[in-house]
Design an enzyme around this catalytic site. Sequence first.
Site, short mmCIF file in Angstrom:
data_model
loop_
_atom_site.label_atom_id
_atom_site.label_comp_id
_atom_site.label_asym_id
_atom_site.label_seq_id
_atom_site.Cartn_x
_atom_site.Cartn_y
_atom_site.Cartn_z
N ARG A 1 4.38 11.08 -0.85
CA ARG A 1 3.00 10.42 -1.14
C ARG A 1 2.21 11.16 -2.17
O ARG A 1 1.78 10.53 -3.05
CB ARG A 1 2.23 10.66 0.58
CG ARG A 1 0.89 10.44 0.13
CD ARG A 1 0.13 10.06 1.46
NE ARG A 1 0.29 10.84 2.54
CZ ARG A 1 -0.12 12.28 2.77
NH1 ARG A 1 -0.99 12.65 1.78
NH2 ARG A 1 0.23 12.95 3.74
N TYR B 1 -10.96 -12.73 -9.89
CA TYR B 1 -9.56 -12.77 -8.97
C TYR B 1 -10.12 -13.22 -7.41
O TYR B 1 -11.00 -12.15 -7.10
CB TYR B 1 -8.39 -11.64 -8.98
CG TYR B 1 -7.19 -11.94 -8.14
CD1 TYR B 1 -6.66 -13.06 -8.24
CD2 TYR B 1 -7.22 -11.11 -6.98
CE1 TYR B 1 -5.32 -13.17 -7.39
CE2 TYR B 1 -6.24 -11.39 -6.07
CZ TYR B 1 -5.28 -12.24 -6.34
OH TYR B 1 -4.29 -12.33 -5.45
#
Length: 386
Positions: free
Chosen positions: A50, A102
């Site tokens: 991570r 978008y």
Amino acid sequence: MSIPKKYSLETDVVFVGHDDQFNSSVPPLYQTATFKQESLSNMGEYDYTRSGNPTRTTVQQHLAKVMRAKSVFAVTSGMSAMDTISRLLSPGDEVIAGDDLYGGTHRLLVYLQKMSQIKVSHYDTTDTDLVKSKISSKTKMIFLESPTNPLIKCVDVREITRHAHEVNPECIVVFDNTMMSPILMNPLELGVDIHYESATKYLNGHHDIMAGVIAVNNQDLAAKIYFIINSTGCGLSPFDSWLLVRGLKTLALRVERQQENAIKIAHWLESKGLKVRYPGLKSHPQYELHKSIARGPGAVLSFETGSVETSEKIVDGCDLFGVTVSFGCVNSLISLPCKMSHASIDEKTRSERALPEDLIRLCIGIENCDDLIGDLEHSLRVAGAI
Ligand SMILES: *Cc1c(COP(=O)(O)O)cnc(C)c1O
């Protein structure tokens, strides 16, 4: 030591630098979540994927070269990139955004407005003076996109950014460059603070991963963005990072061919008397502006037929063009935005934004152009459009 050479982007996308103990000719894949440490007093560079992974580092360093940026971060999707960036805002912050962004970006901005008390104002960003007049010392962030799709509206990003920084040096100008990719446009060089893209589109190019990338030059911003990515865990997975490196190598070649095909198809459609929107056509209202900020018109265009029924027949009648949302793939795609990617926008907003219901969007691939035109010609004839 030799001085590092500066190469053109076409060379940079192919040449991937990486370290490997066996000198593998392509970067190895570290499909691992954790890394063992030598000892408590001698910790290695990586501990947990991570926070960092060598395959993700490879794609990020490679992208930094291609995006002409000091720091690049790879995350799980374009929307995840946008989410990461929006976490730089605090409740009450004022944000300016385009009115034709978008759909997913618009949805996230609406959510932030409701849940985080961020004040978002939307403007027609083709009106440079209007946008400039709305920027104040309180404007914290500006979201721009150019050309938009499917309306193919272009933004004078250089002038808006210059003005924003003059009015408020702290204002963060964010630019979504998904439609152009770094091969055709380098927004950081035009002055913006954050350049992000959906790597699901041109950067990967094969529609087999979802990914997003964020590029910055400012190291303060880079540290904040890394903190958010590590905290929320949205870093791109090792396998997807590896696939992204592979896709990136052909970016220049793909876009060159896609654009060459798109230019021919746009001219062909226009020669048939159809209203075509494409920044590579002299008839585009911002033809000169686009040419001054990008190195080419790209491979997405749209056209109108005058009738929704005719447009539906054309979309359904194509063989080579897949009926698919998204773009940037090696395959050519056709869609009816009002029924597909933009169906979530209500009819009223669609008409306010002058989004014609019969608008067909084409995203051109790398196929033989005569085959593509043949497919379109057949479909347009059967539908009675030509
Ligand atoms: C697809 C797209 C996004 C979102 O990216 P995902 O990878 O689908 O999350 C953002 N901006 C533009 C312009 C896009 O086309």
